[in-house]
Motif scaffolding. Structure first.
Motif, PDB file in Angstrom:
ATOM      1  N   TRP A  46      14.639 -97.597 -22.001  1.00 56.52           N
ATOM      2  CA  TRP A  46      13.248 -98.015 -21.860  1.00 56.52           C
ATOM      3  C   TRP A  46      12.352 -96.932 -22.466  1.00 56.52           C
ATOM      4  O   TRP A  46      12.297 -95.810 -21.952  1.00 56.52           O
ATOM      5  N   GLU A  73       4.013-102.664 -10.857  1.00 59.91           N
ATOM      6  CA  GLU A  73       5.183-103.206 -11.563  1.00 59.91           C
ATOM      7  C   GLU A  73       5.858-102.129 -12.423  1.00 59.91           C
ATOM      8  O   GLU A  73       7.089-102.019 -12.435  1.00 59.91           O
ATOM      9  N   LYS A  77       9.621-100.339 -11.911  1.00 60.63           N
ATOM     10  CA  LYS A  77      10.591-100.200 -12.996  1.00 60.63           C
ATOM     11  C   LYS A  77      11.021 -98.738 -13.150  1.00 60.63           C
ATOM     12  O   LYS A  77      12.184 -98.456 -13.422  1.00 60.63           O
ATOM     13  N   SER A  81      14.792 -97.287 -12.712  1.00 64.27           N
ATOM     14  CA  SER A  81      15.396 -96.547 -13.823  1.00 64.27           C
ATOM     15  C   SER A  81      15.911 -95.174 -13.412  1.00 64.27           C
ATOM     16  O   SER A  81      16.712 -94.581 -14.129  1.00 64.27           O
TER      17      SER A  81
END
Length: 97
Positions: A46, A73, A77, A81
């Motif tokens: 990412w 949000e 994430k 991660s």
């Protein structure tokens, strides 16, 4: 030698090694309007990098401002991660959904 120096060297070596995969990325500046970004110890594939409590860089997106829900949000994430840990300047200021 302080670990920050060896870490900086490791980052530079990795960047030099992988430059061919990311040299054409266009980075967008993300700004949190209400709240702060959570920083993970790793992001895998990412292309996301918080650089200050209210600022982050993300490849492939235009510059933009994020409201509290959108920030939550992104923070979720980041938490997902994380390999071992995540952190923030003030964790109570970091919304999560």
């Amino acid at each position: 030698m302080a670990s920050r120096f060896s870490t900086g060297l490791q980052i530079q070596i990795a960047l030099d090694r992988d430059w061919h995969t990311c040299r054409y990325f266009k980075w967008g500046l993300l700004e949190a309007q209400d709240g702060e970004f959570i920083v993970a110890d790793g992001y895998g594939n990412w292309p996301f990098m918080p650089i200050a409590p209210k600022l982050a860089l993300m490849a492939g997106v235009p510059d933009q401002k994020f409201n509290r829900q959108q920030l939550a949000e992104l923070n979720n994430k980041s938490i997902a991660s994380a390999v071992e840990y995540y952190f923030a300047r003030t964790i109570s200021e970091c919304p999560v959904a």
